[in-house]
Design a protein around this motif. Structure first.
Motif, short mmCIF file in Angstrom:
data_model
loop_
_atom_site.label_atom_id
_atom_site.label_comp_id
_atom_site.label_asym_id
_atom_site.label_seq_id
_atom_site.Cartn_x
_atom_site.Cartn_y
_atom_site.Cartn_z
N VAL A 173 63.37 32.58 72.62
CA VAL A 173 64.01 33.68 71.90
C VAL A 173 63.11 34.18 70.77
N VAL A 174 62.56 33.25 70.00
CA VAL A 174 61.69 33.62 68.87
C VAL A 174 60.49 34.42 69.36
N CYS A 175 59.83 33.91 70.41
CA CYS A 175 58.64 34.59 70.92
C CYS A 175 58.98 35.96 71.48
N TRP A 176 60.12 36.08 72.15
CA TRP A 176 60.51 37.37 72.72
C TRP A 176 60.80 38.38 71.62
N VAL A 177 61.61 37.99 70.65
CA VAL A 177 62.01 38.93 69.59
C VAL A 177 60.81 39.35 68.75
N LEU A 178 60.01 38.40 68.28
CA LEU A 178 58.92 38.74 67.37
C LEU A 178 57.78 39.46 68.09
N SER A 179 57.53 39.13 69.34
CA SER A 179 56.47 39.85 70.06
C SER A 179 56.89 41.29 70.34
N ARG A 180 58.17 41.51 70.66
CA ARG A 180 58.65 42.89 70.85
C ARG A 180 58.63 43.65 69.53
N THR A 181 58.99 42.98 68.45
CA THR A 181 58.94 43.64 67.14
C THR A 181 57.52 44.05 66.78
N ALA A 182 56.55 43.17 67.06
CA ALA A 182 55.15 43.50 66.78
C ALA A 182 54.69 44.67 67.63
N ARG A 183 55.17 44.75 68.88
CA ARG A 183 54.78 45.86 69.74
C ARG A 183 55.33 47.18 69.21
N VAL A 184 56.58 47.17 68.78
CA VAL A 184 57.17 48.39 68.23
C VAL A 184 56.44 48.81 66.95
N ARG A 185 56.11 47.84 66.10
CA ARG A 185 55.36 48.16 64.88
C ARG A 185 54.00 48.77 65.23
N GLY A 186 53.38 48.28 66.28
CA GLY A 186 52.11 48.85 66.71
C GLY A 186 52.26 50.29 67.19
N TRP A 187 53.35 50.56 67.94
CA TRP A 187 53.61 51.92 68.39
C TRP A 187 53.81 52.87 67.21
N LEU A 188 54.44 52.35 66.15
CA LEU A 188 54.72 53.18 64.98
C LEU A 188 53.53 53.28 64.03
N GLY A 189 52.46 52.55 64.32
CA GLY A 189 51.26 52.64 63.52
C GLY A 189 51.22 51.74 62.31
N PHE A 190 52.12 50.75 62.25
CA PHE A 190 52.10 49.83 61.12
C PHE A 190 51.07 48.73 61.36
N SER A 191 50.36 48.38 60.32
CA SER A 191 49.35 47.32 60.42
C SER A 191 50.03 45.97 60.38
N GLU A 192 49.47 45.02 61.11
CA GLU A 192 49.98 43.65 61.10
C GLU A 192 49.39 42.83 59.97
N GLY A 193 48.54 43.44 59.15
CA GLY A 193 47.95 42.70 58.05
C GLY A 193 46.66 42.04 58.45
N SER A 194 45.96 41.50 57.48
CA SER A 194 44.66 40.88 57.76
C SER A 194 44.85 39.57 58.49
N SER A 195 43.93 39.30 59.38
CA SER A 195 43.98 38.05 60.14
C SER A 195 42.58 37.73 60.59
N ARG A 196 42.33 36.42 60.74
CA ARG A 196 41.01 36.04 61.23
C ARG A 196 40.97 36.10 62.76
N ILE A 197 42.11 36.42 63.36
CA ILE A 197 42.17 36.51 64.81
C ILE A 197 41.82 37.92 65.26
N MET A 198 40.87 38.03 66.16
CA MET A 198 40.47 39.32 66.67
C MET A 198 41.53 39.88 67.59
N ASP A 199 41.86 41.14 67.42
CA ASP A 199 42.87 41.78 68.26
C ASP A 199 42.32 41.99 69.65
N PRO A 200 43.04 41.51 70.68
CA PRO A 200 42.54 41.71 72.03
C PRO A 200 42.74 43.13 72.48
#
Length: 200
Positions: A173-200
């Motif tokens: 449930v956690v992975c489904w909800v938060l991954s969908r939320t991150a996808r919607v934020r990406g569609w809306l153009g919101f940044s996920e913040g700084s991270s040392r992980i390279m975006d695939p």
């Protein structure tokens, strides 16, 4: 693995789990880049593998976000935890029902992705323990302290994996909800913040 988990106290377990997740994201991102560059069998099989890697990375990022929220327990974290407890159980599923089978597959998939991250971190700690066992010289006291720390980390990761297995539904449930939320934020153009992980 440059940090080598230097945290202490009650946050050590959470930070160790976060490090395991982030290290696994780095590894899967490298695999994804290799597949995108044309490695592997051409055609549908390669595209399917790319899609699986992207989904696994999204799940791990979601679980990492959930773990980072555990320190301060903001409102969204508490709501998501309750939602995971409520929806993550199998009490509403009817045996043999199509939706129940699909939910079971999703639960197992999300759980296995996170569990593999913890398992890889355990293997890394055990590999360093083997290396320390072969070492000798004037740093014996320091080596002993490092060995004790690594043994403690292996035990903590073992406990994390045991707890994770008991909460596979919540993980899904956690992975489904938060991954969908991150996808919607990406569609809306919101940044996920700084991270040392390279975006695939």
């Amino acid at each position: 693995m440059g940090s080598q988990v230097k945290w202490a106290g009650p946050r050590k377990r959470t930070c160790l789990a976060i490090e395991a997740v982030e290290n696994r994201i780095v590894a899967l991102t490298e695999y994804l880049l290799v597949y995108r560059a044309g490695a592997g069998s051409p055609g549908r099989g390669r595209h399917q593998r790319i899609r699986e890697l992207r989904h696994d990375i999204a799940r791990l990022r979601a679980w990492g976000q959930y773990l980072r929220g555990a320190d301060h327990r903001p409102l969204w974290w508490r709501l998501l935890r309750r939602l995971g407890t409520w929806l993550g159980g199998a009490r509403h599923a009817r045996p043999g029902h199509r939706c129940a089978r699909r939910a079971g597959v999703q639960r197992l998939s999300a759980y296995s992705v996170v569990d593999r991250a913890y398992a890889a971190q355990m293997e890394d700690c055990q590999g360093r323990l083997l290396t320390l066992g072969l070492a000798a010289g004037p740093w014996v006291a320091d080596l002993r302290a490092s060995r004790e720390r690594l043994l403690a980390e292996v035990e903590l990761l073992r406990d994390e994996r045991r707890q994770l297995a008991e909460e596979a539904g919540r993980v899904a449930v956690v992975c489904w909800v938060l991954s969908r939320t991150a996808r919607v934020r990406g569609w809306l153009g919101f940044s996920e913040g700084s991270s040392r992980i390279m975006d695939p």
